[in-house]
Scaffold this motif. Sequence first.
Motif, PDB file in Angstrom:
ATOM      1  N   UNK A  87       0.923  -1.081  -0.024  1.00 33.06           N
ATOM      2  CA  UNK A  87       0.171  -0.159   0.038  1.00 33.06           C
ATOM      3  C   UNK A  87       0.842   1.291   0.180  1.00 33.06           C
ATOM      4  N   UNK A  88       2.015   1.252   0.886  1.00 27.39           N
ATOM      5  CA  UNK A  88       2.803   2.350   0.808  1.00 27.39           C
ATOM      6  C   UNK A  88       3.497   2.551  -0.227  1.00 27.39           C
ATOM      7  N   UNK A  89       4.205   1.156  -0.992  1.00 28.48           N
ATOM      8  CA  UNK A  89       4.829   1.374  -1.932  1.00 28.48           C
ATOM      9  C   UNK A  89       4.213   1.869  -3.388  1.00 28.48           C
ATOM     10  N   UNK A  90       2.999   1.567  -3.166  1.00 24.68           N
ATOM     11  CA  UNK A  90       2.235   2.154  -4.543  1.00 24.68           C
ATOM     12  C   UNK A  90       1.861   3.515  -4.292  1.00 24.68           C
ATOM     13  N   UNK A  91       2.200   4.108  -3.143  1.00 22.39           N
ATOM     14  CA  UNK A  91       1.994   5.673  -3.043  1.00 22.39           C
ATOM     15  C   UNK A  91       0.465   6.187  -2.537  1.00 22.39           C
ATOM     16  N   UNK A  92      -0.074   5.176  -1.959  1.00 24.19           N
ATOM     17  CA  UNK A  92      -1.105   5.199  -1.099  1.00 24.19           C
ATOM     18  C   UNK A  92      -1.158   5.989   0.165  1.00 24.19           C
ATOM     19  N   UNK A  93      -0.084   5.593   0.796  1.00 18.86           N
ATOM     20  CA  UNK A  93       0.391   6.353   1.787  1.00 18.86           C
ATOM     21  C   UNK A  93       1.888   6.597   1.841  1.00 18.86           C
ATOM     22  N   UNK A  94       2.295   7.502   2.703  1.00 20.73           N
ATOM     23  CA  UNK A  94       3.581   7.861   2.623  1.00 20.73           C
ATOM     24  C   UNK A  94       4.475   7.053   3.761  1.00 20.73           C
ATOM     25  N   UNK A  95       3.875   6.474   4.743  1.00 23.55           N
ATOM     26  CA  UNK A  95       4.636   5.938   6.069  1.00 23.55           C
ATOM     27  C   UNK A  95       3.432   5.053   6.469  1.00 23.55           C
ATOM     28  N   UNK A  96       4.026   3.886   7.079  1.00 22.03           N
ATOM     29  CA  UNK A  96       3.145   2.735   7.866  1.00 22.03           C
ATOM     30  C   UNK A  96       3.932   3.110   9.292  1.00 22.03           C
ATOM     31  N   UNK A  97       2.924   3.038  10.298  1.00 20.15           N
ATOM     32  CA  UNK A  97       3.566   2.998  11.635  1.00 20.15           C
ATOM     33  C   UNK A  97       2.987   1.702  12.261  1.00 20.15           C
ATOM     34  N   UNK A  98       3.768   1.407  13.209  1.00 15.67           N
ATOM     35  CA  UNK A  98       3.308  -0.004  14.076  1.00 15.67           C
ATOM     36  C   UNK A  98       2.656   0.525  15.187  1.00 15.67           C
ATOM     37  N   UNK A  99       1.424  -0.024  15.964  1.00 17.72           N
ATOM     38  CA  UNK A  99       0.804   0.574  16.951  1.00 17.72           C
ATOM     39  C   UNK A  99       0.936  -0.463  17.982  1.00 17.72           C
ATOM     40  N   UNK A 100       0.410  -1.706  17.598  1.00 16.60           N
ATOM     41  CA  UNK A 100       0.127  -2.619  18.704  1.00 16.60           C
ATOM     42  C   UNK A 100       0.149  -4.142  17.877  1.00 16.60           C
ATOM     43  N   UNK A 101       0.073  -5.130  18.877  1.00 18.60           N
ATOM     44  CA  UNK A 101       0.093  -6.513  18.603  1.00 18.60           C
ATOM     45  C   UNK A 101      -0.607  -7.337  19.504  1.00 18.60           C
ATOM     46  N   UNK A 102      -1.338  -8.611  19.091  1.00 18.89           N
ATOM     47  CA  UNK A 102      -1.587  -9.616  19.816  1.00 18.89           C
ATOM     48  C   UNK A 102      -1.229 -10.970  18.863  1.00 18.89           C
ATOM     49  N   UNK A 103      -1.820 -12.060  19.230  1.00 20.18           N
ATOM     50  CA  UNK A 103      -1.520 -13.244  18.383  1.00 20.18           C
ATOM     51  C   UNK A 103      -2.653 -13.750  17.935  1.00 20.18           C
ATOM     52  N   UNK A 104      -2.606 -14.783  16.714  1.00 22.91           N
ATOM     53  CA  UNK A 104      -3.578 -15.485  16.428  1.00 22.91           C
ATOM     54  C   UNK A 104      -3.690 -16.788  17.208  1.00 22.91           C
ATOM     55  N   UNK A 105      -4.955 -17.337  17.288  1.00 20.92           N
ATOM     56  CA  UNK A 105      -4.769 -18.822  18.016  1.00 20.92           C
ATOM     57  C   UNK A 105      -5.765 -19.695  17.018  1.00 20.92           C
ATOM     58  N   UNK A 136      -4.312 -24.508  19.776  1.00 22.88           N
ATOM     59  CA  UNK A 136      -3.029 -24.345  19.510  1.00 22.88           C
ATOM     60  C   UNK A 136      -2.615 -22.825  19.615  1.00 22.88           C
ATOM     61  N   UNK A 137      -1.595 -22.780  20.329  1.00 19.03           N
ATOM     62  CA  UNK A 137      -1.197 -21.116  20.522  1.00 19.03           C
ATOM     63  C   UNK A 137       0.200 -21.101  20.878  1.00 19.03           C
ATOM     64  N   UNK A 138       0.790 -19.980  20.819  1.00 17.90           N
ATOM     65  CA  UNK A 138       2.212 -19.963  21.239  1.00 17.90           C
ATOM     66  C   UNK A 138       3.214 -19.950  20.351  1.00 17.90           C
ATOM     67  N   UNK A 139       2.952 -20.454  19.238  1.00 14.73           N
ATOM     68  CA  UNK A 139       3.893 -20.385  17.931  1.00 14.73           C
ATOM     69  C   UNK A 139       4.204 -19.069  17.518  1.00 14.73           C
ATOM     70  N   UNK A 140       5.451 -18.634  17.403  1.00 15.50           N
ATOM     71  CA  UNK A 140       5.930 -17.361  16.750  1.00 15.50           C
ATOM     72  C   UNK A 140       5.452 -16.771  15.556  1.00 15.50           C
ATOM     73  N   UNK A 141       5.114 -17.937  14.611  1.00 16.95           N
ATOM     74  CA  UNK A 141       4.505 -17.525  13.533  1.00 16.95           C
ATOM     75  C   UNK A 141       3.244 -17.005  13.652  1.00 16.95           C
ATOM     76  N   UNK A 142       2.494 -17.162  14.953  1.00 18.79           N
ATOM     77  CA  UNK A 142       1.161 -16.527  15.222  1.00 18.79           C
ATOM     78  C   UNK A 142       1.151 -15.079  15.610  1.00 18.79           C
TER      79      UNK A 142
END
Length: 270
Positions: free
Chosen positions: A88-106, A209-215
């Motif tokens: 989305x940024x590379x295509x020019x639809x935004x000029x900056x992406x900011x990370x805000x928060x995380x959680x995980x998939x289960x 299933x939880x706890x895999x870093x890939x999640x």
Amino acid sequence: MKKLAPFFLALGILWGSAHAAEEKSIIVSSTTSTEQSGLFGYLLPIFEKKSGIKVKVVAVGTGQALDIGRRGDADVVFVHDKPAEEIFVAEGYSTKRSEVMYNDFILIGPKSDPAKIGGGKDIQIAFQKIATSQAPFISRGDKSGTNAAELRYWKDAGIAVSSSSPWYKETGSGMGPALNSASAMNAYILADRGTWLSFKNRGDLVILVQGDPKLFNQYGVMLVNPIKFPQVKKVEGQLFIDWLVSKEGQDAIAGYKIDGQQLFFPNAKK
């Protein structure tokens, strides 16, 4: 006196129109998990009280949220599919992406666990066992961030899934409705932890299933490019982003809990 009534009525209408015109607002296209988890219901009143800016949320899958931004129909995009956000940024639809928060998939499934994946830590092995057992699996199938992650996990597990498979069901819906389908069918489903913690209609479903870093599940926010779309409310949108990544905004995110459990973990870069 009766002759003055229309005058005062007109005056009231004009005042109301002027007041409405003065109200500051932005449109945020976002993923369903931020809405259905209750996070926005908690966060936005805090921001609105501080800034006087009303936030109108369009909650859809991440893919749709990004498409809304591509059309210039939102001021801010707040989603959770980092590769798609970077495009989305590379295509020019935004000029900056900011990370805000995380959680995980289960990985959620019925207590009976026909695929025998309970207690596992490897999402790829779990998906392989589900495919082998052909136990019912619910996919959002909506091009959301969760759906994109799910498809990556199937690919990494060496499984080619298809809606033509009798055990693999695509709902084309948000996280909450998809969880309702899984509950009704006693099926497996990949979910974000935030929506799961706020979900009430669990039936026999449990976390298996939880706890895999890939999640790991990262959320990012972007201002839609005001050069490409002059109608974007650059000042108000940037104020919202700046607040999300500020100490106050990050503390507010950390403060959102259900039954004492924190749903999202702030990690904006300082």
